[in-house]
Design a protein around this motif. Structure first.
Motif, PDB file in Angstrom:
ATOM      1  N   MET A 247       0.826  -1.207   0.000  1.00 55.02           N
ATOM      2  CA  MET A 247       0.000   0.000   0.000  1.00 55.02           C
ATOM      3  C   MET A 247       0.862   1.259   0.000  1.00 55.02           C
ATOM      4  N   GLN A 248       2.053   1.149   0.594  1.00 50.61           N
ATOM      5  CA  GLN A 248       2.944   2.305   0.689  1.00 50.61           C
ATOM      6  C   GLN A 248       3.906   2.393  -0.495  1.00 50.61           C
ATOM      7  N   GLY A 249       3.645   1.574  -1.508  1.00 46.61           N
ATOM      8  CA  GLY A 249       4.423   1.684  -2.735  1.00 46.61           C
ATOM      9  C   GLY A 249       5.720   0.917  -2.744  1.00 46.61           C
ATOM     10  N   ASP A 250       5.816  -0.143  -1.953  1.00 48.00           N
ATOM     11  CA  ASP A 250       7.044  -0.949  -1.919  1.00 48.00           C
ATOM     12  C   ASP A 250       6.689  -2.393  -2.257  1.00 48.00           C
ATOM     13  N   PRO A 251       6.464  -2.703  -3.535  1.00 50.23           N
ATOM     14  CA  PRO A 251       6.031  -4.048  -3.912  1.00 50.23           C
ATOM     15  C   PRO A 251       7.065  -5.119  -3.598  1.00 50.23           C
ATOM     16  N   GLU A 252       8.349  -4.777  -3.609  1.00 51.37           N
ATOM     17  CA  GLU A 252       9.373  -5.781  -3.329  1.00 51.37           C
ATOM     18  C   GLU A 252       9.307  -6.228  -1.871  1.00 51.37           C
ATOM     19  N   ARG A 253       9.139  -5.273  -0.953  1.00 48.49           N
ATOM     20  CA  ARG A 253       8.989  -5.643   0.452  1.00 48.49           C
ATOM     21  C   ARG A 253       7.719  -6.455   0.668  1.00 48.49           C
ATOM     22  N   GLN A 254       6.676  -6.103  -0.059  1.00 47.10           N
ATOM     23  CA  GLN A 254       5.440  -6.878   0.045  1.00 47.10           C
ATOM     24  C   GLN A 254       5.682  -8.309  -0.431  1.00 47.10           C
ATOM     25  N   ARG A 255       6.359  -8.459  -1.560  1.00 46.54           N
ATOM     26  CA  ARG A 255       6.610  -9.797  -2.099  1.00 46.54           C
ATOM     27  C   ARG A 255       7.429 -10.635  -1.123  1.00 46.54           C
ATOM     28  N   LYS A 256       8.491 -10.043  -0.559  1.00 44.31           N
ATOM     29  CA  LYS A 256       9.325 -10.786   0.389  1.00 44.31           C
ATOM     30  C   LYS A 256       8.532 -11.169   1.639  1.00 44.31           C
ATOM     31  N   GLY A 257       7.738 -10.237   2.119  1.00 42.72           N
ATOM     32  CA  GLY A 257       6.943 -10.527   3.316  1.00 42.72           C
ATOM     33  C   GLY A 257       5.937 -11.639   3.088  1.00 42.72           C
ATOM     34  N   LEU A 258       5.256 -11.598   1.955  1.00 40.55           N
ATOM     35  CA  LEU A 258       4.276 -12.637   1.651  1.00 40.55           C
ATOM     36  C   LEU A 258       4.954 -13.986   1.434  1.00 40.55           C
ATOM     37  N   SER A 259       6.115 -13.971   0.773  1.00 40.51           N
ATOM     38  CA  SER A 259       6.846 -15.226   0.556  1.00 40.51           C
ATOM     39  C   SER A 259       7.287 -15.824   1.881  1.00 40.51           C
ATOM     40  N   GLN A 260       7.663 -14.968   2.837  1.00 43.93           N
ATOM     41  CA  GLN A 260       8.100 -15.453   4.140  1.00 43.93           C
ATOM     42  C   GLN A 260       6.961 -16.140   4.886  1.00 43.93           C
ATOM     43  N   ILE A 261       5.754 -15.651   4.686  1.00 43.57           N
ATOM     44  CA  ILE A 261       4.591 -16.277   5.328  1.00 43.57           C
ATOM     45  C   ILE A 261       4.424 -17.709   4.839  1.00 43.57           C
ATOM     46  N   LEU A 262       4.671 -17.941   3.553  1.00 44.07           N
ATOM     47  CA  LEU A 262       4.556 -19.295   3.009  1.00 44.07           C
ATOM     48  C   LEU A 262       5.554 -20.234   3.681  1.00 44.07           C
ATOM     49  N   ASP A 263       6.722 -19.702   4.051  1.00 46.07           N
ATOM     50  CA  ASP A 263       7.736 -20.530   4.724  1.00 46.07           C
ATOM     51  C   ASP A 263       7.428 -20.695   6.211  1.00 46.07           C
ATOM     52  N   ASP A 264       6.996 -19.602   6.848  1.00 41.05           N
ATOM     53  CA  ASP A 264       6.821 -19.620   8.307  1.00 41.05           C
ATOM     54  C   ASP A 264       5.502 -20.247   8.743  1.00 41.05           C
ATOM     55  N   TYR A 265       4.456 -20.052   7.955  1.00 40.63           N
ATOM     56  CA  TYR A 265       3.115 -20.526   8.353  1.00 40.63           C
ATOM     57  C   TYR A 265       2.450 -21.252   7.180  1.00 40.63           C
ATOM     58  N   PRO A 266       3.046 -22.336   6.709  1.00 38.49           N
ATOM     59  CA  PRO A 266       2.571 -22.951   5.454  1.00 38.49           C
ATOM     60  C   PRO A 266       1.167 -23.529   5.513  1.00 38.49           C
ATOM     61  N   VAL A 267       0.678 -23.860   6.705  1.00 43.15           N
ATOM     62  CA  VAL A 267      -0.654 -24.473   6.781  1.00 43.15           C
ATOM     63  C   VAL A 267      -1.702 -23.506   7.305  1.00 43.15           C
ATOM     64  N   SER A 268      -1.344 -22.229   7.452  1.00 42.08           N
ATOM     65  CA  SER A 268      -2.317 -21.252   7.938  1.00 42.08           C
ATOM     66  C   SER A 268      -3.165 -20.734   6.781  1.00 42.08           C
ATOM     67  N   SER A 269      -4.301 -20.151   7.129  1.00 41.85           N
ATOM     68  CA  SER A 269      -5.140 -19.541   6.095  1.00 41.85           C
ATOM     69  C   SER A 269      -4.415 -18.368   5.445  1.00 41.85           C
ATOM     70  N   TYR A 270      -3.519 -17.723   6.193  1.00 44.99           N
ATOM     71  CA  TYR A 270      -2.813 -16.573   5.635  1.00 44.99           C
ATOM     72  C   TYR A 270      -1.754 -17.002   4.622  1.00 44.99           C
ATOM     73  N   ALA A 271      -1.324 -18.263   4.672  1.00 48.35           N
ATOM     74  CA  ALA A 271      -0.465 -18.775   3.610  1.00 48.35           C
ATOM     75  C   ALA A 271      -1.249 -18.814   2.295  1.00 48.35           C
ATOM     76  N   TRP A 272      -2.510 -19.193   2.390  1.00 49.06           N
ATOM     77  CA  TRP A 272      -3.349 -19.201   1.179  1.00 49.06           C
ATOM     78  C   TRP A 272      -3.541 -17.782   0.661  1.00 49.06           C
ATOM     79  N   PHE A 273      -3.837 -16.836   1.568  1.00 49.59           N
ATOM     80  CA  PHE A 273      -4.013 -15.447   1.154  1.00 49.59           C
ATOM     81  C   PHE A 273      -2.727 -14.906   0.512  1.00 49.59           C
ATOM     82  N   ALA A 274      -1.580 -15.256   1.132  1.00 49.29           N
ATOM     83  CA  ALA A 274      -0.298 -14.779   0.606  1.00 49.29           C
ATOM     84  C   ALA A 274      -0.040 -15.360  -0.784  1.00 49.29           C
ATOM     85  N   ALA A 275      -0.306 -16.659  -0.950  1.00 51.03           N
ATOM     86  CA  ALA A 275      -0.100 -17.298  -2.255  1.00 51.03           C
ATOM     87  C   ALA A 275      -1.004 -16.666  -3.308  1.00 51.03           C
TER      88      ALA A 275
END
Length: 299
Positions: A247-275
């Motif tokens: 939202m603040q115009g930093d798509p790269e930080r957003q991408r890294k943050g969302l990718s980290q969720i897939l690694d840290d919380y792979p079975v959470s609903s937020y992993a699905w949202f991130a994917a």
């Protein structure tokens, strides 16, 4: 079967007694219409609310219906009885009307109670909310908090703890986000170890997001993680921190943050949202064709 045996033996009194027992203790009996028709055939045995003995039967049936959570059916029978006169009876009727989801009527009944206790006050606030009277609900929740909350960091009275939290939640639910933040913070100050501290911090963060105060929202999400590191909401906090970066115009930080969720919380609903936000999909696993066991195929 016992009632039928009594009928076959010509014992109408025993048959009627058994049929009435079924009617009071087993509402919804598949052959209830047949049962009532048989009672109607027996003089003086069909349930008649004008007879004190039969009114007692109806009350037994009401109690059975309420134990089975059949609130509307129970209320329909209660309304055929004389209205309650004592405080306990009035409070009980208000509760059943609330459970039957007739909120306007329940509001009127709770408002008419004299010297209501904690449970009645809380239910009055609930029906005030459900009829859209947030001002009255907030007033009631404040009264409960002041009267029953005490001064402990984690109040022993769970209802008072919830009432204190609800003050802020009503403001949030009515989109008064500045007021919600103020009231949620007051709740945490009042009860730092509240049972609702996690939810309170979450809605502070969301109120800030709604107000587009994104840096403050990131700080609030960080405090949620700090105070509740084992919470299931940690994944949610990380997800929204990543989304805020976007939202603040930093798509790269957003991408890294969302990718980290897939690694840290792979079975959470937020992993699905991130994917989903990352545009990632996975091919479905092939479903094997059903096969019969060899011994079955030989038949």
């Amino acid at each position: 079967w016992l009632a039928r045996a009594a009928r076959d033996q010509g014992d109408e009194a025993a048959e009627a007694r058994l049929l009435k027992k079924i009617w009071t203790l087993h509402p919804g009996f598949l052959r209830e219409r047949e049962l009532l028709a048989r009672l109607a055939e027996t003089v003086g045995e069909f349930p008649d609310l004008k007879k004190p003995s039969h009114a007692a039967l109806v009350r037994q049936r009401i109690a059975t219906l309420e134990r089975a959570y059949h609130w509307k059916e129970a209320l329909a029978l209660r309304d055929q009885l004389p209205p309650p006169t004592g405080p306990k009876g009035r409070a009980a009727l208000a509760r059943v009307v609330l459970k039957a989801r007739d909120y306007p009527r329940a509001f009127t009944l709770y408002a008419a109670l004299k010297n209501p206790g904690l449970g009645e006050l809380f239910n009055h606030a609930v029906v005030a909310t459900r009829t859209g009277n947030y001002a009255k609900a907030t007033e009631l929740y404040r009264g409960i908090t002041a009267r029953f909350g005490g001064e402990d960091q984690r109040p022993s009275n769970k209802t008072a703890d919830q009432a204190s939290y609800k003050i802020g939640y009503l403001a949030y639910d009515s989109a008064r986000f500045e007021t919600a933040i103020t009231e949620f913070r007051a709740h945490l100050k009042r009860y730092p170890r509240s049972r609702y501290a996690e939810s309170t911090r979450w809605f502070i963060a969301w109120s800030l997001i709604k107000l587009h105060r994104l840096d403050a929202a990131k700080g609030a999400l960080g405090r949620l993680k700090q105070h509740h590191p084992r919470s299931s909401m940690v994944a949610a906090a990380d997800y929204w921190v990543a989304r805020i970066a976007g939202m603040q115009g930093d798509p790269e930080r957003q991408r890294k943050g969302l990718s980290q969720i897939l690694d840290d919380y792979p079975v959470s609903s937020y992993a699905w949202f991130a994917a989903h936000a990352l545009g990632r999909t996975w091919k479905p696993r092939p479903t094997p064709a059903p096969t019969l066991r060899p011994e079955v195929e030989e038949l």
